[in-house]
Design a protein around this motif. Structure first.
Motif, short mmCIF file in Angstrom:
data_model
loop_
_atom_site.label_atom_id
_atom_site.label_comp_id
_atom_site.label_asym_id
_atom_site.label_seq_id
_atom_site.Cartn_x
_atom_site.Cartn_y
_atom_site.Cartn_z
N GLU A 1 -3.01 5.36 -0.67
CA GLU A 1 -4.08 4.36 -0.68
C GLU A 1 -4.78 4.33 0.67
O GLU A 1 -4.16 4.49 1.71
N THR A 2 -6.08 4.13 0.62
CA THR A 2 -6.84 4.04 1.86
C THR A 2 -7.66 2.76 1.86
O THR A 2 -7.87 2.14 0.82
N ARG A 3 -8.09 2.39 3.05
CA ARG A 3 -8.92 1.19 3.22
C ARG A 3 -10.27 1.61 3.77
O ARG A 3 -10.42 2.69 4.33
N SER A 4 -11.21 0.70 3.64
CA SER A 4 -12.57 0.93 4.15
C SER A 4 -12.95 -0.17 5.11
O SER A 4 -12.60 -1.33 4.92
N TYR B 1 -8.45 1.53 12.30
CA TYR B 1 -9.22 0.66 11.40
C TYR B 1 -9.90 -0.46 12.19
O TYR B 1 -11.10 -0.69 12.07
N GLU C 1 -20.31 1.63 5.44
CA GLU C 1 -18.93 1.69 4.97
C GLU C 1 -18.29 2.97 5.46
O GLU C 1 -18.84 4.06 5.29
N GLN D 1 0.84 -1.19 0.00
CA GLN D 1 0.00 0.00 0.00
C GLN D 1 0.88 1.24 0.00
O GLN D 1 1.85 1.31 0.74
N PRO E 1 -2.70 3.69 5.56
CA PRO E 1 -1.94 2.48 5.90
C PRO E 1 -1.45 2.40 7.35
O PRO E 1 -1.44 1.34 7.94
N LYS F 1 -3.76 1.12 11.55
CA LYS F 1 -4.29 -0.22 11.82
C LYS F 1 -5.18 -0.26 13.06
O LYS F 1 -6.22 -0.91 13.07
N SER G 1 -14.86 4.87 4.86
CA SER G 1 -13.68 4.86 3.99
C SER G 1 -12.71 5.97 4.38
O SER G 1 -13.11 6.99 4.93
#
Length: 142
Positions: free
Chosen positions: A7-10, A121, A109, A3, A115, A118, A111
């Motif tokens: 970049e991002t996560r959802s 998240y 969701e 990553q 990275p 954690k 978003s």
């Protein structure tokens, strides 16, 4: 595959409720009901409205309504300022309601997790599951 910093996560949490979309919509958009399952707030269901969610833990989340489609979808920003970049968060929460045979399928969701976030998240994933449990209790009381 790694990553990058951009970049991002959802976090996605889904749950079926034995209630019609209209009932869920009320719980997602009426301030006294939002307070019951999520946090104290000054929410108004109007695109562009800025509001705050105030947690019992003393934190404040700054939000702005982005989009509303009654009984179908709601999205707003979820910005939490923190001196620790691992916890500071600029994200978007989207609720999507889909009628089904049992009642309503709700997809939540959030978003925008970077990275290095954690813990944030993981906390959001656990938090949304807990919030949806409280939402079920709120709906049962309506």
């Amino acid at each position: 595959m790694t990553q990058t910093d951009t970049e991002t996560r959802s976090v996605v949490v889904e749950r079926d409720f034995v209630h019609p979309p209209e009932k869920l919509w009320r719980a997602l958009t009426q301030p006294h009901l939002i307070e019951d399952w999520l946090m104290k707030n000054d929410f108004v269901p109007s695109p562009g409205h800025k509001f705050q969610l105030r947690g019992e833990w003393g934190g404040i989340i700054d939000c702005e309504v982005l989009a509303i489609e009654p009984d179908r979808s709601l999205s707003y920003t979820w910005n939490f300022a923190n001196d620790d970049p691992a916890y500071a968060l600029a994200s978007v929460v989207t609720f999507t309601l889909t009628p089904n045979a049992a009642g309503t399928h709700l997809r939540v969701e959030q978003s925008g997790f970077r990275p290095g976030q954690k813990q944030a998240y993981g906390g959001a994933h656990a938090g949304w599951k807990q919030f949806l449990g409280k939402l079920e209790e709120t709906l049962a009381g309506l």
